[in-house]
Design a protein around this motif. Structure first.
Motif, short mmCIF file in Angstrom:
data_model
loop_
_atom_site.label_atom_id
_atom_site.label_comp_id
_atom_site.label_asym_id
_atom_site.label_seq_id
_atom_site.Cartn_x
_atom_site.Cartn_y
_atom_site.Cartn_z
N GLY A 124 19.34 -14.64 -53.06
CA GLY A 124 18.21 -14.11 -51.50
C GLY A 124 18.26 -15.02 -51.14
N GLN A 125 17.98 -14.35 -49.46
CA GLN A 125 17.95 -15.05 -49.04
C GLN A 125 17.51 -16.90 -48.05
OE1 GLN A 125 20.38 -13.96 -45.61
NE2 GLN A 125 21.01 -12.36 -47.19
N LEU A 126 16.32 -16.35 -48.87
CA LEU A 126 15.17 -17.61 -48.95
C LEU A 126 15.94 -19.30 -49.67
CD1 LEU A 126 12.50 -17.91 -47.50
CD2 LEU A 126 11.73 -17.80 -50.31
N TRP A 127 16.72 -18.14 -50.18
CA TRP A 127 17.50 -19.08 -50.97
C TRP A 127 18.43 -20.15 -50.51
CZ3 TRP A 127 17.34 -22.24 -55.94
CH2 TRP A 127 18.20 -22.43 -56.26
N HIS A 128 19.55 -19.01 -49.75
CA HIS A 128 20.45 -19.57 -49.43
C HIS A 128 20.07 -21.01 -47.78
CE1 HIS A 128 23.71 -17.52 -51.21
NE2 HIS A 128 22.86 -16.45 -50.47
N TRP A 129 18.82 -20.51 -47.20
CA TRP A 129 18.37 -20.80 -45.85
C TRP A 129 17.85 -22.52 -46.49
CZ3 TRP A 129 14.37 -17.30 -43.40
CH2 TRP A 129 14.81 -16.70 -43.21
#
Lengths: 517, 154
Positions: free
Chosen positions: B146-151
């Motif tokens: 997920g994007q949140l994890w990458h952020w």
């Protein structure tokens, strides 16, 4: 043929595949026991999991789920009078009264033995019928295939029940319409995509099956909570089944109806569109008519014959429905349509060529279906009280979990979150259609056959120089088309015929009265 | 003419068929295709016509006797569950499979009438982790975190 059977046996007895049959039967039984969720939902929920498996293992798993779901549906019909699918509605007629008399164990045992007999005889008949039909169908031309598909679709509509025929035809048309969305297979032009990239490949079959069956059936059970939580009596009935043993006399009394219904069920199952529901109703009706007057009174009150007949018929019909699927590549029912979708997803086109090109797969499915019957008898029957306990999982937990399986099932195949949103929209439409009493299975069948139907029609028209004469030039095509017309129009004309008959009777009675005066 | 469920269904299908038939004329054809016996428009137009005929028959013949009661339907949780699924579709790429699934389950348990929040949360977490392990470790399916994890992880 023997080589093929041995290759199929070799594939079917592989430990992995045997495990798939066991798992499939258990999972299918559990899903089938949930009221409202039928075999289509059970198989649809399994499709995403099978993508990571070998085609043979995946299909064996789905065949196990199919049998398990029907067995599970019978169990819930008997125990809580809530048929898991339409094919087991008749099972409840005599099964539930038996359970209420404290003979739930006996009822389940009769159902299991009858199913086993139906399945066994069905598998033997499939063993004989499938290769024969496959070799005959090698001579089929596009016109014959087109006519056969029209027959299949007409039969599904015509057999969908009183007052439902027109709606079933409409749903078949809807399915065919949805199949035209996407890129045209012959000329490569876009149809009804409205510039959306997500629609270029058309609707996903899995998405449609999940949204219209798995999601919609689950949400319908929330919308119409018939049996929110099993009552204390039902829970007691499920944990204390009573003896599973049958006396010699009981076995003797159900033997003949079981054998008769198995043959009847198989032949009804082979007919496109007829399927297990009609087979079970027909078998029940036949046995009731054949019963002695004192036995006839028992029907509906807990008759073992009345329980054995539909159970053997629906299992034999389920096996029979594999004949058109495996040999002609044409599904005869909603469930086999889902299986066809799964086969196509594996890159396998069922039909006469499958028998030649993938004999191991062809025979392993047939042999696994038989193994499935054995597993149901020796494993599932004793496990019913424990599986029934799973039904006591509170609905606030069970429903969201099924919904999650459905949506992640589609998401995990495409990894496109847009699919989840499309699924929700399709599910809303399906709920509306279900509330308006439109049947869903014909839509699915129309959708899966749409592409093939158009291809064969195009080919037949091009070969015939655009003339419709291809419909009557070949005797086989003409036969299929004539049967399709007969099947389709007979229910539509029945009310007119009944009205004219009633009028004639009225006139006759009036004339008689006038002569008396 | 009384409005019945059958007639409503017929009318909706009639509109849908007309809409479908109208847009079938938008299907592009190659030059000279009008002389071909079969074009990409042929089947859609035949289906649209059949749909119109069937729905008109249903509208004319659909009696009022088939009216299903919609009074006893439990609409609210169904609408909320549909909204929760839609939101799951919107959030799964951002939050990742594990977090989105836990939130979906907790919310859905609540919608279905579970009042014990701690129990619901515990079941949602355990179920999601077992499901995640089954998918990634046994079935070997890769799940995007997920994007949140990458952020958070740069």
């Amino acid at each position: 043929m023997l080589d093929g059977i041995l290759a199929g046996l070799g594939t079917a007895v592989m430990p992995m595949n045997l495990m798939m049959v066991v798992v499939g039967c258990l999972v299918g039984t559990f899903i089938g026991m949930l009221p409202g969720l039928g075999p289509i939902t059970a198989i649809a929920l399994m499709i995403p999991l099978t993508y990571s498996l070998e085609p043979s293992s995946g299909l064996i798993l789905m065949a196990g789920v199919y049998y398990g779901a029907i067995f599970g549906a019978s169990s819930s019909s008997i125990l809580i009078n809530a048929p898991g699918c339409s094919a087991t509605v008749v099972t409840a007629f005599d099964g539930n009264p038996l359970a209420k008399k404290g003979q739930a164990g006996k009822a389940l045992a009769v159902a299991a033995y009858a199913s086993f007999t139906g399945g066994t005889l069905g598998a033997i008949m499939l063993l004989i019928a499938a290769p024969a039909l496959a070799s005959v169908s090698l001579s089929f031309q596009s016109a014959d295939y087109f006519a056969l598909m029209v027959l299949g679709l007409s039969a599904v509509a015509a057999f969908s029940g009183k007052g439902q025929v027109l709606k079933a035809i409409m749903m078949t048309i809807l399915g065919l319409m949805l199949a035209t969305v996407g890129t045209d297979r012959s000329e490569g032009v876009e149809r009804f995509t409205f510039g959306q990239l997500d629609l270029i490949d058309g609707f996903s079959f899995l998405l449609l099956a999940m949204a219209t069956f798995a999601l919609a059936e689950t949400l319908m059970s929330v919308l119409k909570p018939e049996n929110p939580n099993n009552s204390a009596t039902e829970q007691k009935m499920m944990s204390e089944l009573g003896s599973l043993k049958l006396t010699k006399e009981e076995v003797k009394s159900v033997a003949a109806p079981t054998l008769r219904s198995s043959f009847l069920g198989f032949f009804v199952g082979v007919l496109p569109g007829a399927g297990a529901t009609i087979a079970s109703f027909l078998a029940y009706g036949v046995e009731r008519n054949l019963a002695k007057p004192e036995d006839k009174k028992q029907f509906g009150e807990g008759s073992l014959k009345g329980l054995a007949a539909p159970e053997s018929a629906n299992n034999a019909a389920s096996t029979g429905s594999f004949v058109p699927l495996l040999t002609l590549g044409i599904p005869g029912s909603g469930t086999t349509a889902v299986l066809l979708g799964a086969l196509i997803a594996y890159g396998i086109q069922p039909g006469p060529r499958m028998y030649i090109e993938h004999p191991d797969l062809f025979w392993s499915i047939i042999i696994s279906m038989y193994f499935g019957n054995v597993i149901l008898l020796i494993l599932n029957l004793p496990l019913i009280p424990y599986l029934a306990k799973l039904l006591n999982i509170p609905r606030p937990y069970l429903i969201p979990m099924i919904l999650l399986f459905s949506i992640t099932g589609v998401y995990l195949v495409s990894f496109n979150s847009m699919d989840i949103m499309i699924m929700v929209a399709v599910c809303m439409a399906a709920l509306g259609l279900r509330l308006l009493s439109f049947p869903m299975a014909p839509m699915l069948l129309g959708f899966i056959l749409g592409g093939m139907l158009e291809d064969n029609l195009r080919r037949a028209l091009l070969i015939g120089d655009g003339e419709l004469s291809f419909l009557w030039e070949r005797p086989l095509t003409l036969t299929f088309i004539s049967i399709a017309a007969l099947v389709l129009f007979s229910p539509l004309l029945r009310p007119i015929w009944e009205r004219s008959k009633a009028r004639a009777e009225y006139e006759q009675a009036k004339r008689k009265a006038a002569t008396k005066i | 003419m009384q409005i019945s469920n059958q007639r409503i269904g017929g009318l909706i299908f009639l509109l849908f068929s007309l809409f479908y038939g109208y847009f079938s004329y938008d299907i592009a054809l190659f030059p000279g295709a009008e002389y071909e016996p079969f074009t990409p428009r042929t089947l859609p137009q035949f289906l649209a016509l059949s749909g119109v005929i069937c729905s008109v028959i249903l509208v004319i013949t659909g009696g009022a006797d088939f009216r299903a009661s919609i009074k006893h339907l439990v609409w609210q949780p169904v609408a909320k569950l549909l909204a929760a699924m839609f939101a799951y579709g919107l959030l799964v790429n951002w939050l990742g499979f594990v977090l989105a699934t836990i939130i979906f389950l907790v919310v859905s348990f609540r919608i279905m009438g579970e009042t014990k929040h701690k129990k619901a949360a515990a079941i949602a977490v355990i179920f999601t982790l077992v499901f995640w392990a089954l998918l990634t470790q046994i079935l070997d399916i890769y799940l995007e975190p997920g994007q949140l994890w990458h952020w958070f992880n740069g």
